[in-house]
Write a protein that holds these residues in place. Structure first.
Motif, PDB file in Angstrom:
ATOM      1  N   GLY A 253       0.815  -1.208   0.000  1.00 40.64           N
ATOM      2  CA  GLY A 253       0.000   0.000   0.000  1.00 40.64           C
ATOM      3  C   GLY A 253       0.845   1.252   0.000  1.00 40.64           C
ATOM      4  N   VAL A 254       1.846   1.282   0.854  1.00 42.46           N
ATOM      5  CA  VAL A 254       2.721   2.457   0.953  1.00 42.46           C
ATOM      6  C   VAL A 254       3.467   2.671  -0.366  1.00 42.46           C
ATOM      7  CG1 VAL A 254       4.758   3.391   2.105  1.00 42.46           C
ATOM      8  CG2 VAL A 254       2.973   2.287   3.444  1.00 42.46           C
ATOM      9  N   ILE A 255       3.996   1.576  -0.916  1.00 41.50           N
ATOM     10  CA  ILE A 255       4.729   1.673  -2.188  1.00 41.50           C
ATOM     11  C   ILE A 255       3.833   2.251  -3.278  1.00 41.50           C
ATOM     12  CG2 ILE A 255       5.794   0.314  -4.037  1.00 41.50           C
ATOM     13  CD1 ILE A 255       6.816  -1.577  -1.806  1.00 41.50           C
ATOM     14  N   PHE A 256       2.592   1.755  -3.309  1.00 43.03           N
ATOM     15  CA  PHE A 256       1.681   2.251  -4.350  1.00 43.03           C
ATOM     16  C   PHE A 256       1.333   3.711  -4.157  1.00 43.03           C
ATOM     17  CE2 PHE A 256       0.333  -0.686  -7.543  1.00 43.03           C
ATOM     18  CZ  PHE A 256       0.972  -1.844  -7.138  1.00 43.03           C
ATOM     19  N   MET A 257       1.211   4.123  -2.917  1.00 42.59           N
ATOM     20  CA  MET A 257       0.913   5.532  -2.659  1.00 42.59           C
ATOM     21  C   MET A 257       2.036   6.425  -3.169  1.00 42.59           C
ATOM     22  SD  MET A 257      -1.078   5.339   0.894  1.00 42.59           S
ATOM     23  CE  MET A 257      -0.091   6.531   1.752  1.00 42.59           C
ATOM     24  N   ILE A 258       3.269   6.020  -2.877  1.00 38.95           N
ATOM     25  CA  ILE A 258       4.418   6.799  -3.340  1.00 38.95           C
ATOM     26  C   ILE A 258       4.459   6.802  -4.871  1.00 38.95           C
ATOM     27  CG2 ILE A 258       6.945   6.912  -3.358  1.00 38.95           C
ATOM     28  CD1 ILE A 258       6.816   5.623  -0.527  1.00 38.95           C
ATOM     29  N   LEU A 259       4.231   5.615  -5.417  1.00 40.99           N
ATOM     30  CA  LEU A 259       4.242   5.470  -6.870  1.00 40.99           C
ATOM     31  C   LEU A 259       3.190   6.369  -7.520  1.00 40.99           C
ATOM     32  CD1 LEU A 259       6.107   3.409  -8.294  1.00 40.99           C
ATOM     33  CD2 LEU A 259       4.056   2.102  -8.820  1.00 40.99           C
ATOM     34  N   SER A 260       2.010   6.409  -6.913  1.00 38.31           N
ATOM     35  CA  SER A 260       0.942   7.210  -7.526  1.00 38.31           C
ATOM     36  C   SER A 260       1.269   8.702  -7.455  1.00 38.31           C
ATOM     37  CB  SER A 260      -0.404   6.911  -6.856  1.00 38.31           C
ATOM     38  OG  SER A 260      -0.358   7.324  -5.508  1.00 38.31           O
ATOM     39  N   LEU A 261       1.985   9.118  -6.406  1.00 36.67           N
ATOM     40  CA  LEU A 261       2.425  10.526  -6.307  1.00 36.67           C
ATOM     41  C   LEU A 261       3.371  10.857  -7.457  1.00 36.67           C
ATOM     42  CD1 LEU A 261       3.031  11.216  -2.511  1.00 36.67           C
ATOM     43  CD2 LEU A 261       1.264  12.133  -4.025  1.00 36.67           C
ATOM     44  N   VAL A 262       4.294   9.948  -7.707  1.00 32.78           N
ATOM     45  CA  VAL A 262       5.249  10.130  -8.813  1.00 32.78           C
ATOM     46  C   VAL A 262       4.498  10.237 -10.132  1.00 32.78           C
ATOM     47  CG1 VAL A 262       7.177   9.091 -10.056  1.00 32.78           C
ATOM     48  CG2 VAL A 262       7.077   8.922  -7.576  1.00 32.78           C
ATOM     49  N   LEU A 263       3.524   9.344 -10.298  1.00 34.87           N
ATOM     50  CA  LEU A 263       2.741   9.344 -11.542  1.00 34.87           C
ATOM     51  C   LEU A 263       1.957  10.642 -11.693  1.00 34.87           C
ATOM     52  CD1 LEU A 263       1.450   5.672 -11.788  1.00 34.87           C
ATOM     53  CD2 LEU A 263       3.084   6.849 -13.267  1.00 34.87           C
ATOM     54  N   LEU A 264       1.442  11.116 -10.577  1.00 37.31           N
ATOM     55  CA  LEU A 264       0.678  12.357 -10.583  1.00 37.31           C
ATOM     56  C   LEU A 264       1.561  13.506 -11.062  1.00 37.31           C
ATOM     57  CD1 LEU A 264      -2.268  12.797  -9.536  1.00 37.31           C
ATOM     58  CD2 LEU A 264      -1.232  14.042  -7.645  1.00 37.31           C
ATOM     59  N   LEU A 265       2.767  13.501 -10.537  1.00 35.57           N
ATOM     60  CA  LEU A 265       3.740  14.530 -10.911  1.00 35.57           C
ATOM     61  C   LEU A 265       4.022  14.454 -12.410  1.00 35.57           C
ATOM     62  CD1 LEU A 265       5.233  16.477  -8.946  1.00 35.57           C
ATOM     63  CD2 LEU A 265       7.274  15.088  -9.368  1.00 35.57           C
TER      64      LEU A 265
ATOM     65  N   ALA B 284       2.098  13.179 -14.738  1.00 33.47           N
ATOM     66  CA  ALA B 284       0.915  13.598 -15.481  1.00 33.47           C
ATOM     67  C   ALA B 284       0.823  15.117 -15.542  1.00 33.47           C
ATOM     68  CB  ALA B 284      -0.331  13.013 -14.821  1.00 33.47           C
ATOM     69  N   LEU B 285       1.161  15.728 -14.428  1.00 34.02           N
ATOM     70  CA  LEU B 285       1.121  17.193 -14.336  1.00 34.02           C
ATOM     71  C   LEU B 285       2.102  17.812 -15.328  1.00 34.02           C
ATOM     72  CD1 LEU B 285      -0.688  18.614 -12.236  1.00 34.02           C
ATOM     73  CD2 LEU B 285       1.422  19.300 -11.082  1.00 34.02           C
ATOM     74  N   ILE B 286       3.296  17.237 -15.370  1.00 32.06           N
ATOM     75  CA  ILE B 286       4.321  17.749 -16.298  1.00 32.06           C
ATOM     76  C   ILE B 286       3.859  17.590 -17.743  1.00 32.06           C
ATOM     77  CG2 ILE B 286       6.681  17.381 -17.169  1.00 32.06           C
ATOM     78  CD1 ILE B 286       7.388  16.522 -14.240  1.00 32.06           C
ATOM     79  N   VAL B 287       3.312  16.415 -18.037  1.00 33.21           N
ATOM     80  CA  VAL B 287       2.812  16.161 -19.401  1.00 33.21           C
ATOM     81  C   VAL B 287       1.734  17.173 -19.762  1.00 33.21           C
ATOM     82  CG1 VAL B 287       1.599  14.489 -20.857  1.00 33.21           C
ATOM     83  CG2 VAL B 287       3.394  13.720 -19.315  1.00 33.21           C
ATOM     84  N   LYS B 288       0.844  17.414 -18.806  1.00 38.31           N
ATOM     85  CA  LYS B 288      -0.272  18.348 -19.040  1.00 38.31           C
ATOM     86  C   LYS B 288       0.286  19.751 -19.287  1.00 38.31           C
ATOM     87  CE  LYS B 288      -4.854  19.358 -17.985  1.00 38.31           C
ATOM     88  NZ  LYS B 288      -5.501  19.162 -19.264  1.00 38.31           N
ATOM     89  N   LEU B 289       1.227  20.173 -18.453  1.00 33.43           N
ATOM     90  CA  LEU B 289       1.769  21.528 -18.558  1.00 33.43           C
ATOM     91  C   LEU B 289       2.533  21.739 -19.864  1.00 33.43           C
ATOM     92  CD1 LEU B 289       2.884  22.337 -14.902  1.00 33.43           C
ATOM     93  CD2 LEU B 289       0.878  23.135 -16.160  1.00 33.43           C
ATOM     94  N   THR B 290       3.198  20.657 -20.316  1.00 31.04           N
ATOM     95  CA  THR B 290       3.930  20.800 -21.574  1.00 31.04           C
ATOM     96  C   THR B 290       2.996  20.611 -22.768  1.00 31.04           C
ATOM     97  OG1 THR B 290       4.541  18.478 -21.410  1.00 31.04           O
ATOM     98  CG2 THR B 290       6.190  20.079 -20.688  1.00 31.04           C
ATOM     99  N   GLY B 291       1.709  20.363 -22.477  1.00 34.07           N
ATOM    100  CA  GLY B 291       0.705  20.294 -23.537  1.00 34.07           C
ATOM    101  C   GLY B 291       0.759  19.042 -24.391  1.00 34.07           C
ATOM    102  N   ASN B 292       1.331  17.980 -23.849  1.00 31.40           N
ATOM    103  CA  ASN B 292       1.426  16.738 -24.627  1.00 31.40           C
ATOM    104  C   ASN B 292       0.426  15.671 -24.186  1.00 31.40           C
ATOM    105  OD1 ASN B 292       3.486  17.583 -26.304  1.00 31.40           O
ATOM    106  ND2 ASN B 292       5.064  16.998 -24.814  1.00 31.40           N
ATOM    107  N   ALA B 293      -0.560  16.037 -23.369  1.00 37.22           N
ATOM    108  CA  ALA B 293      -1.492  15.050 -22.819  1.00 37.22           C
ATOM    109  C   ALA B 293      -2.283  14.349 -23.916  1.00 37.22           C
ATOM    110  CB  ALA B 293      -2.446  15.734 -21.844  1.00 37.22           C
TER     111      ALA B 293
END
Ligand code: UDP
Ligand code: MG
Length: 314
Positions: free
Chosen positions: A241-253, A255-264
């Motif tokens: 559970g803890v590993i997945f939580m950390i992993l999902s934070l990384v993924l969120l980050l 996704a945010l970068i992809v969105k900001l660079t307009g490549n979503a």
């Protein structure tokens, strides 16, 4: 000289009982003649609610054979409970009890070495299989995986040791103090402590009848062994559970970068995959925790482990 009891659980074993009785009787006789055991030593069969002629045979041997005693359980309670019933009954009469299977897969010639170890002052002697040449490939690998997996899951058991062991009266007394209903003797006995040693023997083939441990029963047995002895699986869930939580934070980050660079882009495969994966993981986790709650439930009921219907003594 010591009084020893050979405790043998039997479930539908009419095919092997005659031969087993013959060989165990010969063994006890020769041990007695060489002055190793007392004439009060016995073979104690535990009939685990057999549906064939097992109990009738035991009664017959009890009449004809000077060594055979029997305990009949009120219904089938499983190997571990049958063993416990036998050891409990034997405890009051013996200096040491040796538990072994009815199908003579446990080499009875090793009994001499068990007794030597006992004389040396060991309270518990574990029978350890030297090889599994005679087992089928499937049985061998599944059993090996079983021991490795148990270790990994934090259950302290003796490698390649099943239920062929000698226990002194003192060790048996200690075993009686364990109040659990979900029994896994292989895990409980090492918790007793005292001086112990091992005896290696060659495991033979079952010479008649079928294994009473089909795959389904074996899997249940392994699962029971783990959840009765270790909370490691629950901790593992926590870690996952803890590993997945950390992993999902990384993924969120990410996704945010992809969105900001307009490549979503659509990206539904990742979504699809992760939902299923997490769903499965959650279900597995709830199930595992549920298994422990189930254990607590049966333990708190404090139901008796078995009922003895009849005892035949000598
Ligand atoms: N046994 C028992 N109750 C059961 C199943 C098995 O008392 O519900 C006994 C069986 O009679 C035998 C021992 O446990 O003496 C080991 O069983 P088996 O030889 O079938 O297992 P395997 O050697 O195939 O693991
Ligand atoms: Mg067997």
């Amino acid at each position: 000289m010591k009084t020893i009891y050979l405790v043998v659980p039997c479930y539908n074993e009419e095919e092997v009982l005659p031969e087993t009785t013959k060989r165990l009787t010969a063994k006890l006789q020769s041990l007695q003649e060489s002055g190793v055991v007392t004439p009060e030593s016995r073979i104690l069969y535990v009939d685990d609610g057999s549906r064939d002629r097992t109990w009738e045979l035991i009664c017959q041997y009890n009449r004809e054979n000077p060594y055979v005693c029997g305990v009949k359980l009120s219904r089938n309670k499983g190997h571990q409970n049958a063993l416990m019933a036998g050891l409990t009954t034997a405890r009051e009469q013996c200096d040491a009890a040796i538990s072994l299977d009815c199908d003579l897969q446990d080499d009875i010639e090793a009994i001499d070495r068990f007794l030597e170890e006992f004389e040396k002052g060991n309270d518990i002697v574990y029978g350890v299989r030297s090889s599994r040449k005679t087992d089928t490939f499937f049985k061998r690998t599944s059993a090996q995986m079983f021991y490795k997996f148990m270790k990994l899951m934090g259950v302290d058991i003796v490698y390649n040791h099943a239920d062929y062991r000698l226990m002194s009266r003192r060790a048996l007394d200690a075993l009686m103090e364990f109040g659990e209903v979900n029994m896994f003797l292989r895990g409980m006995v090492p918790l007793i402590g005292f001086r112990s040693s091992t005896v290696t023997y060659e495991r033979a083939e079952r010479f008649a009848g079928e294994s009473k441990y089909p795959l389904k029963k074996m899997l249940y047995f392994a699962f029971d062994g783990i959840t009765s002895f270790s909370v490691k699986p629950i901790r593992m869930i926590l870690s996952i559970g803890v590993i997945f939580m950390i992993l999902s934070l990384v993924l969120l980050l990410y996704a945010l970068i992809v969105k900001l660079t307009g490549n979503a882009d659509a990206g539904w495969p990742t979504l699809f995959g992760s939902i299923w994966f997490l769903g499965g993981l959650q279900m597995f986790s709830i199930g595992l925790v549920g298994e422990y709650i189930g254990k607590i439930y049966t333990e708190t009921k404090r139901r008796p482990r078995y009922f003895i219907e009849q005892i035949l003594q000598k």
